[in-house]
Write an enzyme that holds these catalytic residues in place. Structure first.
Site, short mmCIF file in Angstrom:
data_model
loop_
_atom_site.label_atom_id
_atom_site.label_comp_id
_atom_site.label_asym_id
_atom_site.label_seq_id
_atom_site.Cartn_x
_atom_site.Cartn_y
_atom_site.Cartn_z
CG ASP A 137 -2.18 0.80 1.10
OD1 ASP A 137 -2.43 1.22 -0.14
OD2 ASP A 137 -2.71 1.39 1.95
CB CYS A 194 -25.29 -4.78 -7.07
SG CYS A 194 -25.03 -4.16 -5.68
CB CYS A 197 -20.63 0.58 -3.48
SG CYS A 197 -20.60 0.22 -5.28
CB CYS A 201 -21.28 7.43 -2.30
SG CYS A 201 -20.08 9.04 -2.02
CB CYS A 244 -16.37 7.06 4.55
SG CYS A 244 -17.96 6.64 3.89
CB CYS A 247 -18.82 2.66 -1.18
SG CYS A 247 -17.12 2.92 -0.80
CB CYS A 251 -20.08 -4.84 -1.04
SG CYS A 251 -19.68 -5.91 -2.23
#
Ligand code: SF4
Length: 381
Positions: A137, A194, A197, A201, A244, A247, A251
């Site tokens: 990351d 779908c 998400c 938001c 947050c 989203c 799922c």
């Protein structure tokens, strides 16, 4: 142990990864062409990365795994499940408490995963040789498209990785190696029709499915943005004070996810739904102590208390105005400015106007003075 076939080699690596605590270990070609570079270039060209200048400066290297390291032939992509053991959205209906993103309620996953990736890399090198490099990351490697290529899952409409086994709750890490490992089948996008998400938001951060405007995303606004959060977004933050999960949490694939195996990734009791009043009283040492080994520590006390004050302004709880009043004397302008905004939301208009009258002239910082000028008492509630 003698490894005779390539397949046995991949299986041995998977078994070792599992022993080290990874929930997923899959392989991808690191040197094949891909389209992720174009998507990144478009994202940066549109300025959707906001103040994350590193995205721009590293765009060329990030364009492809071999941009990071030309010797890379294969990628070993690892995933660690951090599925919560509670409903992460429940705290959103407790306005006097702060919502901290699930990934930040436990220990810092970067540290945890980095150690294990290094251990796996050492093990692979000892057994099978070849140069390798470890990424988690913080390095500018595009891990989500790489994980999709390895079949860990697919990039969903929210642009995060979705896994059939772990839903949207996976930390990713990668090892690039010179070894020619047999690639796993690529992940196929399985979002169907779908769009949960996108619809959930709070800030409308998706200009289109599969595209994120980070400048509107609460994760960016509360974590990456050093400046005061733009006024238009403040009411939309609700009580989200660090990141947050909306989203991710809606799922439908999450129903297959289990709770994180790793105890260190479980939510600390103190960070599940902390009191905004308590958080607003944190000074620097207390902030460091509360968030020791937590990713939250990286944003520092001032930015964190800024976020807490926006949440206090959104709480609708007049008693919390006392905390904001006290912070009008904070040494950090970003904190004072957020306190002004919170008071504009909580105090009766006449009281706020009297305060504005007394305080504006004494304010030395131009940005905080501007907050006094712009504050609209009690209009937004
Ligand atoms: Fe929107 Fe929250 Fe997802 Fe960001 S994390 S895109 S603000 S739902």
């Amino acid at each position: 142990m003698t490894i005779s076939t390539s397949e046995a080699r991949e299986e041995a690596i998977r078994a070792e990864a599992r022993l080290l605590g990874f929930d997923v270990c899959r392989f991808a070609r690191a040197d094949a062409p891909w389209s992720a570079a174009e998507r990144l270039a478009e994202f940066v060209a549109a300025g959707r990365h906001g103040e994350m200048a590193w995205m721009e400066t590293t765009a060329e290297r990030r364009a492809h795994p071999t941009g990071m390291w030309p010797g890379a032939r294969s990628a070993i992509v690892l995933g660690m499940n951090y599925g919560p053991d509670h409903d992460p959205l429940a705290v959103l209906s407790e306005p006097t408490r702060g919502a901290i993103s699930v990934y930040a309620q436990g220990d810092d996953y970067h540290e945890l995963i980095k150690k294990r990736l290094k251990a796996l890399a050492r093990w692979v090198q000892d057994r099978f040789g070849g140069e390798l490099k470890v990424f988690v990351d913080t390095a500018p490697l595009m891990e989500k498209p790489l994980a999709e290529r390895a079949g860990v899952g697919w990039q969903g409409r929210h642009t995060n990785l979705v896994s059939r086994e772990h839903g949207s709750w996976l930390f990713l890490g990668s090892v690039l190696t010179e070894l020619e490992l047999r690639p796993d089948p690529v992940g196929e996008e399985t979002c169907g029709s779908c769009r949960a998400c996108l619809d959930v938001c709070p800030t409308n951060a998706f200009p289109a499915p599969f595209q994120l405007d980070a400048r509107r995303c609460i994760s960016y606004l509360t974590i990456e943005l050093k400046a005061p959060i733009p006024h238009e977004f403040r009411p939309l933050l609700g009580n989200r004070i660090y990141g947050c999960d909306d989203c991710l949490a809606v799922c439908p694939w999450n129903k297959f996810a289990s709770t994180a195996r790793e105890q260190a990734l479980h939510a600390r009791e103190a960070l599940r739904a902390p009191s905004l009043a308590d958080l607003s009283r944190l000074d620097d040492p207390a902030f460091r102590a509360l968030f020791a080994k937590s990713p939250v520590k990286r944003i520092g006390r001032d930015r964190f208390v800024r976020n807490v004050l926006y949440a206090i302004g959104n709480s609708g709880e007049p008693a919390l105005a006392a905390e904001a009043l006290r912070l009008l004397d904070d040494p950090a302008p970003v904190v004072r400015g957020a306190a002004v905004w919170a008071l504009g939301r909580l105090l009766p208009p006449a009281e706020f106007e009297a305060l504005r009258e007394r305080r504006t002239r004494a304010e030395v910082d131009p940005e905080v003075a501007e907050e006094w000028r712009l504050a609209q008492p009690a209009l937004a509630l």
